[in-house]
Design a protein around this motif. Structure first.
Motif, PDB file in Angstrom:
ATOM      1  N   SER A 175       0.820  -1.220   0.000  1.00 19.76           N
ATOM      2  CA  SER A 175       0.000   0.000   0.000  1.00 19.76           C
ATOM      3  C   SER A 175       0.846   1.258   0.000  1.00 19.76           C
ATOM      4  CB  SER A 175      -0.950   0.003   1.198  1.00 19.76           C
ATOM      5  OG  SER A 175      -0.226  -0.102   2.415  1.00 19.76           O
ATOM      6  N   ASN A 176       1.980   1.239   0.691  1.00 21.77           N
ATOM      7  CA  ASN A 176       2.820   2.436   0.740  1.00 21.77           C
ATOM      8  C   ASN A 176       3.409   2.772  -0.615  1.00 21.77           C
ATOM      9  OD1 ASN A 176       2.963   3.437   3.587  1.00 21.77           O
ATOM     10  ND2 ASN A 176       3.522   1.302   3.952  1.00 21.77           N
ATOM     11  N   MET A 177       3.734   1.759  -1.387  1.00 24.67           N
ATOM     12  CA  MET A 177       4.281   1.995  -2.718  1.00 24.67           C
ATOM     13  C   MET A 177       3.172   2.311  -3.721  1.00 24.67           C
ATOM     14  SD  MET A 177       6.371  -0.656  -5.173  1.00 24.67           S
ATOM     15  CE  MET A 177       4.915  -1.585  -5.664  1.00 24.67           C
ATOM     16  N   LEU A 178       2.085   1.535  -3.672  1.00 22.46           N
ATOM     17  CA  LEU A 178       1.065   1.642  -4.714  1.00 22.46           C
ATOM     18  C   LEU A 178       0.224   2.903  -4.606  1.00 22.46           C
ATOM     19  CD1 LEU A 178      -0.094  -2.088  -4.925  1.00 22.46           C
ATOM     20  CD2 LEU A 178       1.345  -0.825  -6.547  1.00 22.46           C
ATOM     21  N   ARG A 179       0.382   3.689  -3.543  1.00 21.87           N
ATOM     22  CA  ARG A 179      -0.358   4.949  -3.467  1.00 21.87           C
ATOM     23  C   ARG A 179       0.209   5.983  -4.437  1.00 21.87           C
ATOM     24  NH1 ARG A 179       1.593   7.315   2.442  1.00 21.87           N
ATOM     25  NH2 ARG A 179       3.806   7.009   2.149  1.00 21.87           N
ATOM     26  N   TRP A 180       1.457   5.766  -4.910  1.00 18.11           N
ATOM     27  CA  TRP A 180       2.078   6.717  -5.827  1.00 18.11           C
ATOM     28  C   TRP A 180       1.629   6.432  -7.260  1.00 18.11           C
ATOM     29  CZ3 TRP A 180       3.772  10.571  -3.224  1.00 18.11           C
ATOM     30  CH2 TRP A 180       4.374  10.397  -1.970  1.00 18.11           C
ATOM     31  N   PRO A 181       1.203   7.463  -7.998  1.00 22.43           N
ATOM     32  CA  PRO A 181       0.696   7.249  -9.361  1.00 22.43           C
ATOM     33  C   PRO A 181       1.692   6.568 -10.296  1.00 22.43           C
ATOM     34  CG  PRO A 181       0.143   9.458  -8.593  1.00 22.43           C
ATOM     35  CD  PRO A 181       1.054   8.871  -7.564  1.00 22.43           C
ATOM     36  N   CYS A 182       2.992   6.735 -10.034  1.00 23.11           N
ATOM     37  CA  CYS A 182       3.974   6.146 -10.943  1.00 23.11           C
ATOM     38  C   CYS A 182       3.981   4.622 -10.902  1.00 23.11           C
ATOM     39  CB  CYS A 182       5.377   6.692 -10.657  1.00 23.11           C
ATOM     40  SG  CYS A 182       5.929   6.475  -8.959  1.00 23.11           S
ATOM     41  N   PHE A 183       3.290   4.022  -9.930  1.00 19.87           N
ATOM     42  CA  PHE A 183       3.204   2.565  -9.860  1.00 19.87           C
ATOM     43  C   PHE A 183       1.818   2.062 -10.284  1.00 19.87           C
ATOM     44  CE2 PHE A 183       6.592   3.472  -6.734  1.00 19.87           C
ATOM     45  CZ  PHE A 183       7.591   2.658  -7.245  1.00 19.87           C
ATOM     46  N   SER A 184       1.008   2.923 -10.891  1.00 18.64           N
ATOM     47  CA  SER A 184      -0.375   2.540 -11.209  1.00 18.64           C
ATOM     48  C   SER A 184      -0.445   1.382 -12.198  1.00 18.64           C
ATOM     49  CB  SER A 184      -1.145   3.745 -11.752  1.00 18.64           C
ATOM     50  OG  SER A 184      -0.541   4.227 -12.938  1.00 18.64           O
ATOM     51  N   SER A 185       0.554   1.240 -13.050  1.00 12.21           N
ATOM     52  CA  SER A 185       0.496   0.186 -14.066  1.00 12.21           C
ATOM     53  C   SER A 185       0.597  -1.209 -13.467  1.00 12.21           C
ATOM     54  CB  SER A 185       1.617   0.378 -15.094  1.00 12.21           C
ATOM     55  OG  SER A 185       2.889   0.223 -14.484  1.00 12.21           O
ATOM     56  N   ILE A 186       1.136  -1.339 -12.238  1.00  8.75           N
ATOM     57  CA  ILE A 186       1.274  -2.667 -11.629  1.00  8.75           C
ATOM     58  C   ILE A 186       0.345  -2.835 -10.433  1.00  8.75           C
ATOM     59  CG2 ILE A 186       3.639  -2.954 -12.426  1.00  8.75           C
ATOM     60  CD1 ILE A 186       4.626  -2.281  -9.619  1.00  8.75           C
ATOM     61  N   ARG A 187      -0.619  -1.952 -10.292  1.00  3.21           N
ATOM     62  CA  ARG A 187      -1.553  -1.996  -9.167  1.00  3.21           C
ATOM     63  C   ARG A 187      -2.835  -2.727  -9.561  1.00  3.21           C
ATOM     64  NH1 ARG A 187      -3.860   2.980  -5.467  1.00  3.21           N
ATOM     65  NH2 ARG A 187      -5.864   2.042  -4.973  1.00  3.21           N
ATOM     66  N   ASP A 188      -3.188  -3.723  -8.751  1.00  6.80           N
ATOM     67  CA  ASP A 188      -4.504  -4.349  -8.874  1.00  6.80           C
ATOM     68  C   ASP A 188      -5.429  -3.670  -7.869  1.00  6.80           C
ATOM     69  OD1 ASP A 188      -6.756  -5.929  -9.047  1.00  6.80           O
ATOM     70  OD2 ASP A 188      -5.804  -7.767  -8.363  1.00  6.80           O
ATOM     71  N   SER A 189      -5.212  -3.925  -6.584  1.00  2.53           N
ATOM     72  CA  SER A 189      -5.984  -3.258  -5.532  1.00  2.53           C
ATOM     73  C   SER A 189      -5.061  -2.336  -4.748  1.00  2.53           C
ATOM     74  CB  SER A 189      -6.621  -4.298  -4.608  1.00  2.53           C
ATOM     75  OG  SER A 189      -5.624  -5.045  -3.942  1.00  2.53           O
ATOM     76  N   ALA A 190      -5.546  -1.821  -3.637  1.00  2.00           N
ATOM     77  CA  ALA A 190      -4.788  -0.814  -2.882  1.00  2.00           C
ATOM     78  C   ALA A 190      -3.432  -1.316  -2.419  1.00  2.00           C
ATOM     79  CB  ALA A 190      -5.603  -0.334  -1.684  1.00  2.00           C
ATOM     80  N   ASP A 191      -3.299  -2.636  -2.176  1.00  2.00           N
ATOM     81  CA  ASP A 191      -2.015  -3.127  -1.671  1.00  2.00           C
ATOM     82  C   ASP A 191      -1.510  -4.380  -2.381  1.00  2.00           C
ATOM     83  OD1 ASP A 191      -3.867  -4.907  -0.643  1.00  2.00           O
ATOM     84  OD2 ASP A 191      -2.867  -5.094   1.297  1.00  2.00           O
ATOM     85  N   VAL A 192      -2.164  -4.778  -3.484  1.00  2.00           N
ATOM     86  CA  VAL A 192      -1.792  -6.016  -4.173  1.00  2.00           C
ATOM     87  C   VAL A 192      -1.372  -5.717  -5.615  1.00  2.00           C
ATOM     88  CG1 VAL A 192      -2.606  -8.283  -4.946  1.00  2.00           C
ATOM     89  CG2 VAL A 192      -3.300  -7.404  -2.713  1.00  2.00           C
ATOM     90  N   LEU A 193      -0.291  -6.367  -6.028  1.00  2.00           N
ATOM     91  CA  LEU A 193       0.213  -6.204  -7.385  1.00  2.00           C
ATOM     92  C   LEU A 193      -0.707  -6.884  -8.399  1.00  2.00           C
ATOM     93  CD1 LEU A 193       4.024  -6.945  -6.771  1.00  2.00           C
ATOM     94  CD2 LEU A 193       2.913  -4.707  -6.930  1.00  2.00           C
ATOM     95  N   TYR A 194      -0.622  -6.404  -9.631  1.00  2.00           N
ATOM     96  CA  TYR A 194      -1.445  -6.935 -10.719  1.00  2.00           C
ATOM     97  C   TYR A 194      -0.769  -8.182 -11.272  1.00  2.00           C
ATOM     98  CZ  TYR A 194      -4.944  -6.462 -14.472  1.00  2.00           C
ATOM     99  OH  TYR A 194      -5.999  -6.645 -15.304  1.00  2.00           O
ATOM    100  N   VAL A 195      -1.340  -9.327 -10.967  1.00  2.00           N
ATOM    101  CA  VAL A 195      -0.755 -10.608 -11.364  1.00  2.00           C
ATOM    102  C   VAL A 195      -0.908 -10.822 -12.865  1.00  2.00           C
ATOM    103  CG1 VAL A 195      -1.109 -13.115 -11.190  1.00  2.00           C
ATOM    104  CG2 VAL A 195      -1.001 -11.715  -9.125  1.00  2.00           C
ATOM    105  N   GLY A 196       0.153 -11.325 -13.487  1.00  2.00           N
ATOM    106  CA  GLY A 196       0.123 -11.677 -14.898  1.00  2.00           C
ATOM    107  C   GLY A 196       0.617 -10.591 -15.829  1.00  2.00           C
ATOM    108  N   LYS A 197       0.756  -9.348 -15.377  1.00  2.00           N
ATOM    109  CA  LYS A 197       1.197  -8.250 -16.246  1.00  2.00           C
ATOM    110  C   LYS A 197       2.716  -8.252 -16.378  1.00  2.00           C
ATOM    111  CE  LYS A 197      -0.805  -4.266 -16.631  1.00  2.00           C
ATOM    112  NZ  LYS A 197      -1.311  -2.902 -16.392  1.00  2.00           N
ATOM    113  N   ASP A 198       3.195  -8.019 -17.565  1.00  2.00           N
ATOM    114  CA  ASP A 198       4.647  -7.987 -17.791  1.00  2.00           C
ATOM    115  C   ASP A 198       5.318  -6.933 -16.922  1.00  2.00           C
ATOM    116  OD1 ASP A 198       4.398  -9.991 -19.655  1.00  2.00           O
ATOM    117  OD2 ASP A 198       4.459  -8.645 -21.398  1.00  2.00           O
TER     118      ASP A 198
END
Length: 633
Positions: A175-198
């Motif tokens: 959650s601390n990392m994914l709140r920053w817009p620059c990580f939006s491409s790898i964000r699924d939910s507020a604290d979980v990474l988007y599985v399967g994306k390159d």
């Protein structure tokens, strides 16, 4: 003070021993007892030579330092000490990702404490609290370690036989990392990474490469726990509802490729292999059965870490759940590790007495099953309100249990004093602010922190007032102050006891002030309300002193970054006390007709319907009525 002559030791060993001696209240002197060392494949032995010198025989380097801590006992009894490890890895996991980032001198102090207890591994739970080249927002303003700092700690640990191991995340808890817009491409939910994306695996590839450039071990804990919203964020919007078990299998095989690329031997928390297959989506049940296809889908070279922090021997049901989940782990073809806990999760008081009881039970289960990879975790979910160094009793218990393999809980009282120069009873008094007088069962409870939720309870609209037994609570906290003041000058831990004394001075007033305000208001007792205004002034003053003492504790242990979170909470409390006083004074002056929060009925925070026989202290994890921790952490 016992004097030791280190001149016969190899130079690197003597230099490291010289740093450990002050912790043990030993000193170096050429006229002291000559200390000798020798390697021995049989393990640790501390004995006298024919010339009367002390000889420490050891297999692993950490055993030498554990042996050094036995010298007082050898001198006292004259009896040789022999011990054998019941483990391959004995790890301590320190959480530096929840606000309180141990500064280097304190981390080195922790390494020395672990060595004299015989630990051979220190896991750093980092999340994003380390430098990542090309990712300036990774750990931004979180007190992150530079790569040079981490390298320095790795090398320091080597001197004491303590391997430093990274404990990071590769799925959730971001959650601390994914709140920053620059990580939006790898964000699924507020604290979980988007599985399967390159892009997700490009990021993790760089994360692993960074860690490999610093840490010498390739035994990494890569997380994957508590990702309950896996596939339930953007992925749900874009692809619909997908099976979480299948998503875990997909992600595991992607991670397996990265681990093989970097030569990583991964450990992962195991709960996500259980939650999808239980109707309640819980980890701890005695009914969950992991399907064979899920077991077969886990790469064989992944070590699964069974973490259990709550179970104890309170009743047969609890023991059955613990053993059932452990037995389900043993069905996997993977290596199995175990992680227990030293309860510092949230609040100012540790739960060492509960931890010692629970972990003796857990470690017996590990010994029976031949588990050789064992970790003691020390989480800081509440933002680091307690010092990182309140966990000494459970560290000591782990060392004693796993070097002696006693089934009964070992009596660590004598050894504790040898190690730390303070009695175990005095140190365990740090637990007492949560042991409120009308809930003695807290000795065997976890997750209940009355001193914390009553501190943050609002002065007027106190949602926890139904749990207060006035005036007992104020008198109870007042009674603890002299004991903490007596211990506040202790050489190694006095600053922690000073904090507890200042906390109890606040709580002697704060614990019941909202309860008492309501009672006086309901009785229309204006004289009592006027006296309570004076108490609110005193509370504000005591909070100022408490903030100063807390800052001293924080700066003794941690980097500066992070204290702003606690200071914001404490500052809100202080201002709220003054604000409540102003409101009561306005009511007394006739400027307002009512104080609406005091007109509200008192309900139970956990929604129980009546005064049942349940514990009066409610189970809350990080209750904050003033400032939510997520705003800052």
């Amino acid at each position: 003070m016992l004097k030791l002559n280190l001149s016969k030791l190899p130079i690197p060993l003597a230099e490291a021993a010289r740093e450990a001696l002050p912790l043990l209240d030993l000193c170096e002197d050429q006229s002291g007892i000559v200390l000798l060392s020798q390697r021995d494949p049989e393990g640790l032995k501390v004995s006298y030579s024919s010339d009367g010198d002390v000889v420490i025989s050891y297999k692993e380097l950490c055993e030498f330092f554990r042996g050094l801590s036995h010298v007082k006992r050898l001198e006292r009894t004259g009896e040789a000490i022999s011990e054998k490890q019941s483990f391959k890895w004995l790890s301590y996991m320190v959480d530096v990702a929840r606000n309180a980032v141990l500064k280097l001198p304190a981390m080195k102090r922790l390494i020395r404490y672990l060595a004299i207890n015989g630990f051979n591994d220190l896991m750093l739970y980092l999340e994003d609290v380390f430098e990542m080249p090309d990712y300036p927002y990774f750990g931004y303003m979180r007190g992150k370690y530079t790569l040079d700092e981490l390298k320095e700690l790795v090398e320091y640990g080597e001197r004491f036989g303590v391997t430093l191991t990274p404990c990071v995340q590769s799925l959730g808890h971001y959650s601390n990392m994914l709140r920053w817009p620059c990580f939006s491409s790898i964000r699924d939910s507020a604290d979980v990474l988007y599985v399967g994306k390159d892009e997700t695996y490009e990021f993790l590839d760089k994360l692993f490469a960074t860690l490999c450039s610093v840490f010498k071990t390739r035994r990494f804990n890569i997380g994957m726990d508590e990702a309950g919203t896996l596939g339930r964020g953007r992925m749900l919007e874009e692809k619909g509802l997908l099976d979480q078990g299948e998503l875990m299998t997909l992600h595991l095989h992607k991670i397996k490729e990265l681990c093989r690329k970097h030569g990583i031997q991964p450990l992962i928390w195991s709960d996500m292999f259980f939650r999808p297959y239980d109707p309640s989506h819980e980890y701890y049940t005695d009914t969950v059965i992991v399907p064979q296809e899920a077991i077969d889908g886990v790469p064989e070279d992944f070590t699964l870490v069974y973490w259990n922090y709550h179970s104890c021997e309170r009743n047969q049901k609890e023991k059955d759940v613990f053993n059932h989940v452990f037995d389900q782990h043993m069905r996997f073809k993977n290596p199995i590790a175990y992680a227990g806990a030293s309860w510092t999760f949230s609040g100012f008081a540790p739960h060492n007495m509960f931890s010692m009881s629970a972990e003796n039970f857990h470690l017996n289960a590990c010994l029976e099953r031949g588990i050789k990879d064992i970790t003691l975790t020390a989480w800081s979910n509440g933002g680091g309100e307690a010092s990182h160094f309140v966990t000494m009793p459970i560290i000591t218990l782990y060392g004693e249990k796993l070097y002696t393999a006693q089934r009964n809980a070992p009596d660590i009282s004598e050894r504790f004093f040898d190690l730390y120069g303070i009695s175990l009873e005095d140190f365990l008094s740090l637990d007492l602010p949560d042991r409120v007088p009308d809930s003695p069962e807290l000795l065997n409870s976890s997750g209940r922190h009355p001193v914390t939720y009553l501190l943050y309870n609002d002065c007027l609209g106190g949602k926890m007032d139904r749990l207060v037994s006035s005036p007992q609570y104020g008198d109870f906290y007042r009674s603890l102050i002299p004991g903490y003041e007596r211990l506040s000058e202790h050489k190694h831990f006095g600053y922690i006891f000073r904090t507890q004394a200042a906390l109890c001075k606040v709580m002697a007033n704060k614990a019941t002030v909202s309860y008492d305000l309501r009672a006086a208001y309901k009785a229309k007792d204006k004289a009592a309300l006027a006296l309570l205004c004076q108490r609110l002034t005193e509370l504000s003053r005591d909070l100022s002193s408490f903030i100063d003492v807390c800052r001293e504790q924080w700066l003794t242990d941690n980097k500066v970054t992070g204290f702003e979170c606690l200071e914001a909470r404490f500052g809100s409390l202080k201002q709220r006390a003054l604000g409540a006083k102003a409101i009561v004074e306005a009511y007394l002056a006739g400027e307002i007709d009512a104080i609406e929060p005091l007109d509200e009925p008192m309900l139970y925070h956990d929604c129980r319907p009546d005064d049942s026989t349940r514990s009066k202290v409610c189970a809350t994890n990080g209750y904050y009525d003033i400032v939510q921790p997520s705003f800052f952490m």
